[in-house]
Scaffold this motif. Sequence first.
Motif, mmCIF file in Angstrom:
data_model
loop_
_atom_site.group_PDB
_atom_site.id
_atom_site.type_symbol
_atom_site.label_atom_id
_atom_site.label_comp_id
_atom_site.label_asym_id
_atom_site.label_seq_id
_atom_site.Cartn_x
_atom_site.Cartn_y
_atom_site.Cartn_z
ATOM 1 N N PRO A 108 0.828 -1.209 0.000
ATOM 2 C CA PRO A 108 0.000 0.000 0.000
ATOM 3 C C PRO A 108 0.863 1.260 0.000
ATOM 4 O O PRO A 108 1.817 1.378 0.783
ATOM 5 C CB PRO A 108 -0.804 -0.127 1.297
ATOM 6 C CG PRO A 108 -0.797 -1.581 1.616
ATOM 7 C CD PRO A 108 0.537 -2.088 1.150
ATOM 8 N N ARG A 111 -3.256 4.447 1.740
ATOM 9 C CA ARG A 111 -4.458 3.796 2.259
ATOM 10 C C ARG A 111 -4.907 4.578 3.493
ATOM 11 O O ARG A 111 -4.640 4.204 4.618
ATOM 12 C CB ARG A 111 -4.168 2.339 2.621
ATOM 13 C CG ARG A 111 -4.030 1.393 1.450
ATOM 14 C CD ARG A 111 -5.383 1.142 0.787
ATOM 15 N NE ARG A 111 -6.369 0.688 1.743
ATOM 16 C CZ ARG A 111 -6.518 -0.581 2.113
ATOM 17 N NH1 ARG A 111 -5.749 -1.529 1.581
ATOM 18 N NH2 ARG A 111 -7.455 -0.914 2.987
ATOM 19 N N GLN A 282 -7.450 4.430 -3.240
ATOM 20 C CA GLN A 282 -6.434 3.573 -2.642
ATOM 21 C C GLN A 282 -5.366 3.310 -3.696
ATOM 22 O O GLN A 282 -5.677 2.921 -4.826
ATOM 23 C CB GLN A 282 -7.052 2.253 -2.165
ATOM 24 C CG GLN A 282 -8.142 2.431 -1.131
ATOM 25 C CD GLN A 282 -8.801 1.117 -0.748
ATOM 26 O OE1 GLN A 282 -8.415 0.056 -1.242
ATOM 27 N NE2 GLN A 282 -9.796 1.186 0.116
ATOM 28 N N GLU A 284 -1.727 1.336 -4.587
ATOM 29 C CA GLU A 284 -0.849 0.233 -4.210
ATOM 30 C C GLU A 284 0.198 0.007 -5.299
ATOM 31 O O GLU A 284 -0.098 0.134 -6.496
ATOM 32 C CB GLU A 284 -1.638 -1.061 -4.012
ATOM 33 C CG GLU A 284 -2.565 -1.054 -2.820
ATOM 34 C CD GLU A 284 -3.277 -2.380 -2.637
ATOM 35 O OE1 GLU A 284 -3.571 -2.728 -1.492
ATOM 36 O OE2 GLU A 284 -3.508 -3.071 -3.644
#
Length: 447
Positions: A108, A111, A282, A284
């Motif tokens: 991540p 987040r 989010q 990643e």
Amino acid sequence: MKKQLLFVAGLMIAAPCSYGLDLVTAYQLAQKNDPTWQANQLQYQVDQLNLGLAQGNLLPTVSVNANIIRKNQATNKNQAINIPGLENSNLVPSSSTQRQASVTARQPLFRWDAWQALKQVKTSLSLSEINLRLQQQQQILNTAQAYFNVLRQQSLTQAYVEEEKALLEQLNMMQAKLRQGLVARSDVSEADAQYQNARANRIAGQVQVLLAQEQLEQMIGPYRENLAVLRADFDYQKPYPDNIQAWQDLAQSHNLSLQQARLQQQYAQDAKRVEQAARLPQVEAVASYGYNQQRPSSAIANDGQFDQVGVEVNWNAFNGGRTKINIEKAQLSIEKAMAEVDAASRQANTEVRKAYMQVETDQAKLKARLAAMQSAQHVSLASQAQYREGLKNMVDVLLAQRNAFAAKQDYLNSQYDYLINVLNLKAAVGQLNEQDLMELNTWLIQK
């Protein structure tokens, strides 16, 4: 300046000589044998594990995938594709088996929901610790109350036994005088009525002792030792500081129920931030490495190793309004928690004022009860002497004797009321711990 909470002067220099089951030993047995306390400790350990789960949402994850696929496809020769140089090659075989294995790592990068959830879990851990302290404080109170209740009932029953014995002697004396014609039958009847009442009290007292012992056993388990009893020279003191406002200030900063309510409010605020973070994307980092093999091979097969590195962005742009509703629910939970903090603050003030006034009242009442007991005993002895001289009748003697034993029972009850209310006052300001039992323990001796 830090205020010290002291109730008994010179406790630590008193010689604790107890070889039976004392208060501290009873509490240690309760910690060991009380299933409710054991369940509370296990729940606390379970709550601690939630931190690792929340931290895991911010740490890398690695997954391994493998698959075998058998594919059959019918081909139409009339639609064959002719590619110069590949006339005899198998461009698309009708049947093939594909094997693939890969390792994928994700880290991540952004987040915000996970960060807010981690803060919420940390708040929940603080809340769990306060809950355990509350439960421990309640266990100390329950153990002390059960222990002192046994001592109370034993002391009262002993007083009932003494009263019954004294009244039986009085009744026997009156019956002897009745046979000699020196007293009226009504005097004997009065003496017998007082004796039967004392006998009934003694029987009821013995039952109360058994019930109190059973209640203590439920907490600490079966025991055979005699309980250490309160010393006759126990020193009853006023609470220090002797200012009720100082105790209320301590309650506002240290009362465990109030701290619990404040943490509940903070937990609700954290929950709202978690819901708000659901609106954000989010991000990643993703990396994969694997191997692919197809048999039989073909001109378009991707046999061999492969790897890829990239960044993924996921954004839940619209989910039917659920996020908005969840935020509104979280805000209502915050307002509810704020109201509960206000209620807990008022309750803490009420509890500490009540406990403080009870301790002050008990301390003054003990002196009055002691003086009343001593005076009633003198009156009882004087009434018996005056009866022998013909200056008092039997009703007066029995009444004085009954008053003397009643005053003694009131004094015994006041002793244990004081001890319990001292512990209640310490609990009201969140300061009750095992040290308080150790200090009280110095004033218990083996009978």
